[in-house]
Design a protein around this motif. Sequence first.
Motif, mmCIF file in Angstrom:
data_model
loop_
_atom_site.group_PDB
_atom_site.id
_atom_site.type_symbol
_atom_site.label_atom_id
_atom_site.label_comp_id
_atom_site.label_asym_id
_atom_site.label_seq_id
_atom_site.Cartn_x
_atom_site.Cartn_y
_atom_site.Cartn_z
ATOM 1 N N UNK A 221 0.830 -1.211 0.000
ATOM 2 C CA UNK A 221 0.000 0.000 0.000
ATOM 3 C C UNK A 221 0.857 1.251 0.000
ATOM 4 N N UNK A 222 1.930 1.205 0.785
ATOM 5 C CA UNK A 222 2.811 2.383 0.846
ATOM 6 C C UNK A 222 3.418 2.683 -0.514
ATOM 7 N N UNK A 223 3.922 1.617 -1.143
ATOM 8 C CA UNK A 223 4.562 1.793 -2.455
ATOM 9 C C UNK A 223 3.564 2.340 -3.454
ATOM 10 N N UNK A 224 2.370 1.777 -3.439
ATOM 11 C CA UNK A 224 1.364 2.238 -4.392
ATOM 12 C C UNK A 224 1.003 3.694 -4.130
ATOM 13 N N UNK A 225 0.918 4.067 -2.852
ATOM 14 C CA UNK A 225 0.546 5.454 -2.540
ATOM 15 C C UNK A 225 1.632 6.417 -2.996
ATOM 16 N N UNK A 227 3.906 5.841 -5.460
ATOM 17 C CA UNK A 227 4.095 5.876 -6.909
ATOM 18 C C UNK A 227 2.864 6.365 -7.650
ATOM 19 N N UNK A 228 1.722 6.393 -6.987
ATOM 20 C CA UNK A 228 0.511 6.794 -7.718
ATOM 21 C C UNK A 228 0.494 8.294 -7.859
ATOM 22 N N UNK A 229 1.011 8.778 -8.989
ATOM 23 C CA UNK A 229 0.985 10.215 -9.242
ATOM 24 C C UNK A 229 -0.399 10.602 -9.738
ATOM 25 N N UNK A 230 -0.834 11.813 -9.456
ATOM 26 C CA UNK A 230 -2.115 12.239 -10.028
ATOM 27 C C UNK A 230 -1.999 12.272 -11.553
ATOM 28 N N UNK A 231 -3.076 11.989 -12.252
ATOM 29 C CA UNK A 231 -2.977 11.862 -13.716
ATOM 30 C C UNK A 231 -2.567 13.169 -14.377
ATOM 31 N N UNK A 232 -1.675 13.045 -15.330
ATOM 32 C CA UNK A 232 -1.146 14.238 -15.972
ATOM 33 C C UNK A 232 -2.077 14.765 -17.037
ATOM 34 N N UNK A 233 -2.873 13.878 -17.610
ATOM 35 C CA UNK A 233 -3.763 14.330 -18.678
ATOM 36 C C UNK A 233 -5.020 13.470 -18.665
ATOM 37 N N UNK A 234 -5.901 13.781 -19.591
ATOM 38 C CA UNK A 234 -7.183 13.097 -19.610
ATOM 39 C C UNK A 234 -7.060 11.615 -19.868
#
Lengths: 326, 128
Positions: A221-225, A227-234
């Motif tokens: 969960x930590x790794x996913x949190x 690495x999960x960048x907010x989406x850059x585009x649509x």
Amino acid sequence: KDKSAASKDSTPEGASKRREDGAETPKQQLLDIIGNMKVEVSYRKKLQQLKASESKKQALNKLEGADSEGSMFQAAAEDTQRGKPLNPELVKAASAVASSFPRNKKQTESELLAQLRRHEETTDKQKKGGTVNIRQVISEMTVKRQTPAQRSARISGRISLQLDEDGQRIRPERSSAQSVDSRRSLKVGKRLNIFTKASAEPEHALKTVSSPTIWDLEFAKEVAAVTAQPPRNGFEEMIQWTKEGILWEFPIDNEVGMEDGAEFHEHIFLEKHLEGFPKEGPIRHFMELVICGLSKNPYLTVKQKVEHIEWFQKYFDEKKELLQEI
Amino acid sequence: MAAAALCWALRAARQVLPSPCPRQVRSYYVDWRMLRDVKRRKMAYEHADERLRINAIRKNSILPRELQEVADKEIAALPRDSCPVRIRNRCVLTSRPRGVKRRWRLSRIVLRHFADHAQMPGVQRAMW
């Protein structure tokens, strides 16, 4: 080149017949062969030619840069490749073509035969639905170098709203660059199989792990949190939504979640489930109406319909004594 | 490889990833009436098939009347909360029993509140 393209629908049988005119020079002979080729009517040959035409195109692309006598070689290559199953004819044709060349007759003959073998292999692979080698696909892709003008045009394009209902380019400068790109990307290359159904990845290597511990889960969960960048585009946003299940997968499959593998006849012809009921009487009448209604119902699975009928059977069995009194 | 293992582990545990936008999590129902309504809905779902079949026997002109009377008694013997008529479409947020718009499952007051704060996509004040 146009002549050779036009004379695609033809057989090498004409070639073998005409080869016996020994009076003319070999070059003239071949030109005669090409000029006099007949249109073949049979369907089998056409199929073979269609299959061979793909391999031919590849051969043409390969051969284009190779020889000074470009057109002659192409015509000869077409000639030799056309009659794929007729091997002795091919060998004869190859030898005739090789003899027409001023230099290295044996080498050209061997090259032609080797190419024939290669094309046989590729068409067989294509027939079987050949595998997609990612390496080949990636090796074909090249890194594009942009000019600064193109780069600025692209950035400004990104800022402005690109969506155009007509689908036409707003700026003419962009169109030239992008048409070149689209020409390259549309007509070149093998299928990438992007729109096939996503097959489940083989997880056999991971099945050896027993249940993951809590620490593993926390770490994951930590790794996913992180690495999960907010989406850059649509597009990335849509990808994220598809993963979460908010957005459906395209092309839309109408039967997602409904894994009913039953055929239509199992839904409609339900009379075979009526065997436990008496043949005559009001119960049979009632059950036939039930079955009629079920056969028209598209929302239930076959299993549910069968359960429905079995419930009624059980119910009437329990009420048997009561029914006998009546 | 390790990333795939982690993904598999996540999927197996079915844990929700901490997403960037915070969602409101409600751990209680608004009031007891809402809870009872929830229980009634669950029971109605469980007994729906049975009720349908027994009603099919009852509302019939083919089967003998004695059978239908027996079916009447059977359906009356089912738990009272299993009938769908007892379900009330309450507001999801305030449990208001009246003035609930079906499309949004919200009472008119809550709906108006959210629409005015532009939190209902596609809902606009009418003006014509």
